[in-house]
Motif scaffolding. Sequence first.
Motif, PDB file in Angstrom:
ATOM      1  N   ILE A 190       0.830  -1.205   0.000  1.00  0.00           N
ATOM      2  CA  ILE A 190       0.000   0.000   0.000  1.00  0.00           C
ATOM      3  C   ILE A 190       0.862   1.251   0.000  1.00  0.00           C
ATOM      4  CG2 ILE A 190      -0.192   0.092   2.517  1.00  0.00           C
ATOM      5  CD1 ILE A 190      -3.140   0.900   2.113  1.00  0.00           C
ATOM      6  N   ALA A 191       0.334   2.305  -0.593  1.00  0.00           N
ATOM      7  CA  ALA A 191       1.038   3.587  -0.638  1.00  0.00           C
ATOM      8  C   ALA A 191       0.830   4.349   0.665  1.00  0.00           C
ATOM      9  CB  ALA A 191       0.523   4.402  -1.823  1.00  0.00           C
ATOM     10  N   ASP A 192       1.399   5.548   0.762  1.00  0.00           N
ATOM     11  CA  ASP A 192       1.300   6.347   1.991  1.00  0.00           C
ATOM     12  C   ASP A 192      -0.139   6.754   2.292  1.00  0.00           C
ATOM     13  OD1 ASP A 192       4.084   6.562   2.729  1.00  0.00           O
ATOM     14  OD2 ASP A 192       4.340   7.777   0.947  1.00  0.00           O
ATOM     15  N   VAL A 193      -0.867   7.177   1.271  1.00  0.00           N
ATOM     16  CA  VAL A 193      -2.192   7.745   1.476  1.00  0.00           C
ATOM     17  C   VAL A 193      -3.254   6.734   1.044  1.00  0.00           C
ATOM     18  CG1 VAL A 193      -3.705   9.680   0.967  1.00  0.00           C
ATOM     19  CG2 VAL A 193      -1.243  10.037   1.056  1.00  0.00           C
ATOM     20  N   GLY A 194      -3.983   6.192   2.009  1.00  0.00           N
ATOM     21  CA  GLY A 194      -4.925   5.117   1.715  1.00  0.00           C
ATOM     22  C   GLY A 194      -6.137   5.526   0.927  1.00  0.00           C
ATOM     23  N   TRP A 195      -6.419   6.834   0.835  1.00  0.00           N
ATOM     24  CA  TRP A 195      -7.606   7.256   0.087  1.00  0.00           C
ATOM     25  C   TRP A 195      -7.328   7.413  -1.408  1.00  0.00           C
ATOM     26  CZ3 TRP A 195      -8.846  13.027   1.763  1.00  0.00           C
ATOM     27  CH2 TRP A 195      -7.805  13.863   1.372  1.00  0.00           C
ATOM     28  N   GLY A 196      -6.086   7.171  -1.825  1.00  0.00           N
ATOM     29  CA  GLY A 196      -5.738   7.296  -3.224  1.00  0.00           C
ATOM     30  C   GLY A 196      -6.149   6.073  -4.029  1.00  0.00           C
ATOM     31  N   SER A 197      -6.117   6.215  -5.350  1.00  0.00           N
ATOM     32  CA  SER A 197      -6.489   5.137  -6.267  1.00  0.00           C
ATOM     33  C   SER A 197      -5.344   4.134  -6.401  1.00  0.00           C
ATOM     34  CB  SER A 197      -6.826   5.724  -7.638  1.00  0.00           C
ATOM     35  OG  SER A 197      -6.821   4.734  -8.645  1.00  0.00           O
ATOM     36  N   VAL A 198      -5.673   2.852  -6.248  1.00  0.00           N
ATOM     37  CA  VAL A 198      -4.681   1.798  -6.453  1.00  0.00           C
ATOM     38  C   VAL A 198      -4.126   1.887  -7.870  1.00  0.00           C
ATOM     39  CG1 VAL A 198      -4.307  -0.698  -6.530  1.00  0.00           C
ATOM     40  CG2 VAL A 198      -5.804   0.290  -4.774  1.00  0.00           C
ATOM     41  N   MET A 199      -5.024   1.978  -8.826  1.00  0.00           N
ATOM     42  CA  MET A 199      -4.610   2.034 -10.220  1.00  0.00           C
ATOM     43  C   MET A 199      -3.887   3.343 -10.531  1.00  0.00           C
ATOM     44  SD  MET A 199      -6.955   1.739 -13.663  1.00  0.00           S
ATOM     45  CE  MET A 199      -7.726   0.218 -13.123  1.00  0.00           C
ATOM     46  N   GLY A 200      -4.396   4.456  -9.996  1.00  0.00           N
ATOM     47  CA  GLY A 200      -3.779   5.746 -10.265  1.00  0.00           C
ATOM     48  C   GLY A 200      -2.347   5.814  -9.788  1.00  0.00           C
ATOM     49  N   ASN A 201      -2.080   5.237  -8.618  1.00  0.00           N
ATOM     50  CA  ASN A 201      -0.716   5.224  -8.096  1.00  0.00           C
ATOM     51  C   ASN A 201       0.211   4.460  -9.033  1.00  0.00           C
ATOM     52  OD1 ASN A 201       1.149   5.666  -5.654  1.00  0.00           O
ATOM     53  ND2 ASN A 201       1.309   3.465  -5.978  1.00  0.00           N
ATOM     54  N   THR A 202      -0.253   3.326  -9.523  1.00  0.00           N
ATOM     55  CA  THR A 202       0.572   2.521 -10.424  1.00  0.00           C
ATOM     56  C   THR A 202       0.824   3.240 -11.739  1.00  0.00           C
ATOM     57  OG1 THR A 202      -0.266   0.465  -9.475  1.00  0.00           O
ATOM     58  CG2 THR A 202       0.687   0.329 -11.664  1.00  0.00           C
ATOM     59  N   LEU A 203      -0.230   3.804 -12.319  1.00  0.00           N
ATOM     60  CA  LEU A 203      -0.089   4.448 -13.627  1.00  0.00           C
ATOM     61  C   LEU A 203       0.771   5.710 -13.554  1.00  0.00           C
ATOM     62  CD1 LEU A 203      -3.706   4.083 -15.065  1.00  0.00           C
ATOM     63  CD2 LEU A 203      -1.715   2.622 -15.435  1.00  0.00           C
ATOM     64  N   ASP A 204       0.900   6.278 -12.366  1.00  0.00           N
ATOM     65  CA  ASP A 204       1.740   7.465 -12.206  1.00  0.00           C
ATOM     66  C   ASP A 204       3.121   7.115 -11.667  1.00  0.00           C
ATOM     67  OD1 ASP A 204       1.738  10.082 -12.869  1.00  0.00           O
ATOM     68  OD2 ASP A 204       0.728  10.817 -11.072  1.00  0.00           O
ATOM     69  N   HIS A 205       3.502   5.851 -11.817  1.00  0.00           N
ATOM     70  CA  HIS A 205       4.821   5.381 -11.368  1.00  0.00           C
ATOM     71  C   HIS A 205       4.998   5.572  -9.861  1.00  0.00           C
ATOM     72  CE1 HIS A 205       6.882   5.681 -15.604  1.00  0.00           C
ATOM     73  NE2 HIS A 205       5.980   4.716 -15.523  1.00  0.00           N
ATOM     74  N   GLY A 206       3.924   5.428  -9.114  1.00  0.00           N
ATOM     75  CA  GLY A 206       4.029   5.518  -7.669  1.00  0.00           C
ATOM     76  C   GLY A 206       4.671   4.279  -7.083  1.00  0.00           C
ATOM     77  N   VAL A 207       5.152   4.409  -5.857  1.00  0.00           N
ATOM     78  CA  VAL A 207       5.781   3.273  -5.181  1.00  0.00           C
ATOM     79  C   VAL A 207       4.998   2.932  -3.913  1.00  0.00           C
ATOM     80  CG1 VAL A 207       8.081   3.837  -6.025  1.00  0.00           C
ATOM     81  CG2 VAL A 207       7.342   4.742  -3.830  1.00  0.00           C
ATOM     82  N   THR A 208       5.133   1.701  -3.498  1.00  0.00           N
ATOM     83  CA  THR A 208       4.669   1.259  -2.193  1.00  0.00           C
ATOM     84  C   THR A 208       5.855   0.591  -1.519  1.00  0.00           C
ATOM     85  OG1 THR A 208       3.859  -0.811  -3.137  1.00  0.00           O
ATOM     86  CG2 THR A 208       2.274   1.001  -2.990  1.00  0.00           C
ATOM     87  N   TYR A 209       5.653  -0.115  -0.421  1.00  0.00           N
ATOM     88  CA  TYR A 209       6.801  -0.489   0.396  1.00  0.00           C
ATOM     89  C   TYR A 209       6.983  -1.980   0.638  1.00  0.00           C
ATOM     90  CZ  TYR A 209       6.325   4.449   0.991  1.00  0.00           C
ATOM     91  OH  TYR A 209       6.199   5.779   0.727  1.00  0.00           O
ATOM     92  N   MET A 210       6.067  -2.789   0.146  1.00  0.00           N
ATOM     93  CA  MET A 210       6.214  -4.230   0.303  1.00  0.00           C
ATOM     94  C   MET A 210       7.002  -4.791  -0.883  1.00  0.00           C
ATOM     95  SD  MET A 210       4.729  -4.558   3.176  1.00  0.00           S
ATOM     96  CE  MET A 210       4.339  -6.272   3.441  1.00  0.00           C
ATOM     97  N   PRO A 211       7.223  -6.122  -0.936  1.00  0.00           N
ATOM     98  CA  PRO A 211       8.086  -6.671  -1.997  1.00  0.00           C
ATOM     99  C   PRO A 211       7.674  -6.307  -3.421  1.00  0.00           C
ATOM    100  CG  PRO A 211       7.794  -8.311  -0.297  1.00  0.00           C
ATOM    101  CD  PRO A 211       6.908  -7.149   0.077  1.00  0.00           C
ATOM    102  N   TYR A 212       6.371  -6.147  -3.691  1.00  0.00           N
ATOM    103  CA  TYR A 212       5.946  -5.810  -5.046  1.00  0.00           C
ATOM    104  C   TYR A 212       5.901  -4.307  -5.262  1.00  0.00           C
ATOM    105  CZ  TYR A 212       4.201 -10.656  -5.191  1.00  0.00           C
ATOM    106  OH  TYR A 212       4.089 -12.023  -5.148  1.00  0.00           O
ATOM    107  N   GLY A 213       6.416  -3.542  -4.313  1.00  0.00           N
ATOM    108  CA  GLY A 213       6.161  -2.111  -4.309  1.00  0.00           C
ATOM    109  C   GLY A 213       7.046  -1.263  -5.189  1.00  0.00           C
TER     110      GLY A 213
END
Length: 273
Positions: A139-162
């Motif tokens: 999961i990203a920092d802000v939980g109210w954000g879009s899962v897909m939007g974070n990915t499409l904007d080259h966002g990162v998360t913190y677990m192994p797939y992040g």
Amino acid sequence: MSTTVAPALEELANAVDADALLTSEEDLREFRDPFAFATWDDYTASAVVLQETVEQVQEIVRIANRHKLPLWTNGAGRNNGYGGPAPRVKGSVIVSLRRMNHVLEINEDCAYAVVEPGVRWFDLYEAIQAGGHRLMLSIADVGWGSVMGNTLDHGVTYMPYGVDMGMQCGMEVVLPDGELMRTGMGAMEGNRAWHVYKRGLGPTPDQLFMQSNFGIVTKMGVWLMPYPEVYMPLWLRVWRDDDLGPVLDTLRTLMLDGTIRMVPQVINTVLLG
């Protein structure tokens, strides 16, 4: 309202539900940059459409083509530090995908989910919990954000797939002419490997739709992880700037040999506070 925009908005009103086209100043206020001054109108929209189906997205794109109307698409529109849902071109119609917020599938055996663009991290987490699935997501920092939007904007998360878009597998995309495209194995009707195998037969075009305006992604596979038996977070305080070099050298070694499988953060005390 511009006379050139009015005919397009009339067609858009017929393409979506009665409450799904917003044009009043009061309604549009929510879709401004939340950090912009109230008097600034550089990045204001002419309207917002809140469609609920892929077919409506296709029709909206076709209408925009006919009227040469710029579109600005977002999922949850909550990336406030980068302008929120506000368009970069003044007068654009915002295609808000907030109402396309369904978790379409959770496959526990293969550890993936299929989401629409309006699905927030909260929503996917709650769907996993409600189904009793022994799965977790990165999961990203802000939980109210879009899962897909974070990915499409080259966002990162913190677990192994992040790392960047590492957990994305298989997209459905509305192309600029309104046609529908499925990437990877999804190009073959009914292929069960769509969300477990990232490649297809021939070139893999998924990257075309990352940080781009080449299409509107309406479905995406998300790789999840089996719930671990043990999970241990670690905080390390470094008081001297000169210690950062050795810390990063150590982290690099631990990541390369697989001791650390997560995505470490290095932040200062101002950001932490």
